[in-house]
Design an enzyme around this catalytic site. Structure first.
Site, PDB file in Angstrom:
ATOM      1  N   GLU A  44      76.042  73.196  97.575  1.00 27.43           N
ATOM      2  CA  GLU A  44      76.720  73.287  96.282  1.00 27.43           C
ATOM      3  C   GLU A  44      77.733  72.161  96.102  1.00 27.43           C
ATOM      4  OE1 GLU A  44      78.280  77.105  95.199  1.00 27.43           O
ATOM      5  OE2 GLU A  44      78.514  76.453  93.126  1.00 27.43           O
ATOM      6  N   THR A  84      77.465  74.496  86.587  1.00 28.34           N
ATOM      7  CA  THR A  84      78.011  73.921  85.342  1.00 28.34           C
ATOM      8  C   THR A  84      79.530  74.061  85.240  1.00 28.34           C
ATOM      9  OG1 THR A  84      77.576  75.978  84.141  1.00 28.34           O
ATOM     10  CG2 THR A  84      75.871  74.259  84.051  1.00 28.34           C
ATOM     11  N   HIS A  98      73.680  77.047  89.266  1.00 30.87           N
ATOM     12  CA  HIS A  98      74.619  78.086  88.845  1.00 30.87           C
ATOM     13  C   HIS A  98      75.085  77.760  87.433  1.00 30.87           C
ATOM     14  CE1 HIS A  98      76.065  79.587  93.069  1.00 30.87           C
ATOM     15  NE2 HIS A  98      74.965  80.201  92.665  1.00 30.87           N
ATOM     16  N   GLU A 144      77.047  82.911  87.326  1.00 32.03           N
ATOM     17  CA  GLU A 144      78.136  83.271  88.243  1.00 32.03           C
ATOM     18  C   GLU A 144      79.372  83.586  87.403  1.00 32.03           C
ATOM     19  OE1 GLU A 144      78.710  81.489  92.717  1.00 32.03           O
ATOM     20  OE2 GLU A 144      78.917  80.142  91.049  1.00 32.03           O
TER      21      GLU A 144
HETATM   22 MN    MN Z   1      78.674  78.267  92.048  1.00 29.65          MN
END
Ligand code: MN
Length: 289
Positions: free
Chosen positions: A149, A183, A208, A243
Site C-alpha cells: 500500500e 484514493t 482502496h 475503506e
Molecule cells: Mn487503504
C-alpha cells in the site's frame, strides 16, 4: 472489477465476527469482504474453515488487510525484528491459504503506524525490498499477491506515490509483488489521481477507495468518473474495496484520527443505506454503465 468493503465501517475495533460480516456485505451487494489479516492468527482452524465455507457458498472473495506492528517491521534496522516480521507475515499467509484469501494488502514493507524515528529512507527502502523478496517466495507458492500500500507522508516515508510504488515493485522483481493504491492517500500525494493509476498499469493489484476525508465514495469531491476511465484504460479487473471510516471511537477512531462524526449521526440502518448508495454510485462511475 469486483467491489468490496472493509468490515471496520461498522465497528470501532480492528476485530470482527467475519461470518456475520460476510453475510452482511453480500446482502448489501458486495463481492469482496476485507478483514484484518492479524485476526486469522487468533482464529482456530475450524473457525477459518467455517468462514471459508460461508464465503464460498455466498460466492464472496476475502481479502486480508494488515498494518504490521513496529515489533514486526520487516524493514527494521534490527535483524531480529525483520526476521520476526517475516515470520509473522508468513504465518498470516499460511492462514490465508487455509481461508482461500489470495490478496494480502497493506503497508507490508514496513510497519503501521510508522514511528518516524528511522528516517534513512534509502536504507529502510532497501531492507523492505529484501524482506518482500523473501516473503514473495512463500506468496508465490501459495498464489497470494502481496499488495503493497502506497500511503501518505504522515503514515510512511517509504512509498508515498504510485511512481515510488512502481519503482519498489521493480526492485523486488517478482510477479506477486503488486501495488495497492488508495484514493484517500492519493488525494494528498498525487498530482493527478487518474495519471497515477495509468502509471501503475499492471502493477496495480488492489484498490482502496474513499473520499479525501475517508467518507464513502460519492460523498465528497474526488473525481470518480475520471478514476473509472483510468481503471478501464489499464484493463483493471481486480478488487475495488471501500475503506470508509466515519464514526469516532475505539482503536479504529484513534488510529485513523476520526475526531468528529462523519456519518451525519447515522444509525445502524442509515449506515447500511449510505454504503449501499455509495456502491451503486461507484459501480456506475467505474464500469461506465
Ligand atoms: Mn487503504
Amino acid at each position: 472489477m469486483k467491489f468490496g468493503t472493509l468490515f471496520a465501517y461498522w465497528t470501532q475495533e480492528w476485530h470482527g465476527d467475519y461470518v456475520m460480516y460476510a453475510r452482511k456485505v453480500k446482502q448489501l451487494g458486495f463481492d469482496i469482504l476485507e478483514l484484518s489479516a492479524g485476526d486469522l492468527l487468533l482464529m482456530s482452524d475450524a473457525q477459518i474453515a467455517e468462514l471459508r465455507a460461508v464465503a464460498k457458498d455466498l460466492e464472496l472473495s476475502v481479502s486480508s488487510n494488515i498494518g504490521p506492528p513496529k515489533d514486526k517491521n520487516v524493514a527494521s534496522a534490527d535483524p531480529a525484528i525483520r526476521e520476526e516480521g517475516i515470520r509473522f507475515l508468513t504465518q498470516i499467509m499460511r492462514a490465508m491459504d487455509k481461508l482461500d484469501s489470495r490478496i494480502l494488502a497493506g503497508v507490508l514493507y514496513t510497519c503501521w503506524p510508522y514511528e518516524f524515528i528511522d528516517l534513512d529512507k534509502p536504507a529502510v527502502w532497501a531492507r523492505g525490498v529484501e524482506s518482500i523478496k523473501k516473503l514473495g517466495k512463500t506468496a508465490q507458492d501459495l498464489g497470494i499477491d502481496l499488495c503493497l500500500e502506497v500511503v501518505n507522508r504522515f503514515e510512511t516515508l517509504v512509498l508515498n506515490t504510485a511512481a515510488e510504488g512502481v519503482a519498489f515493485c521493480r526492485d523486488v522483481d517478482l510477479p506477486c509483488a503488486k501495488l495497492l493504491l488508495d484514493t484517500f492517500h492519493m488525494n494528498i500525494e498525487e498530482d493527478n489521481i487518474a495519471e497515477a493509476i495509468r502509471l501503475s498499469g499492471n502493477y496495480l493489484g488492489h484498490l482502496h477507495v474513499g473520499e479525501g476525508n475517508r467518507k464513502l465514495p460519492g460523498q465528497g469531491s474526488l473525481p470518480w468518473e475520471e478514476i473509472g476511465v483510468a481503471l478501464r484504460e489499464i484493463g483493471y479487473d481486480k478488487g475495488v474495496v471501500m475503506e470508509p471510516f466515519v464514526k469516532m471511537g475505539g482503536r479504529v477512531g484513534e488510529d485513523i484520527k476520526v475526531w468528529r462524526d462523519l456519518s451525519g449521526g447515522a444509525d445502524a440502518e442509515e449506515m447500511d443505506t449510505q454504503i449501499t448508495a455509495s456502491l451503486v454510485y461507484l459501480k456506475c462511475a467505474f464500469t461506465g454503465v
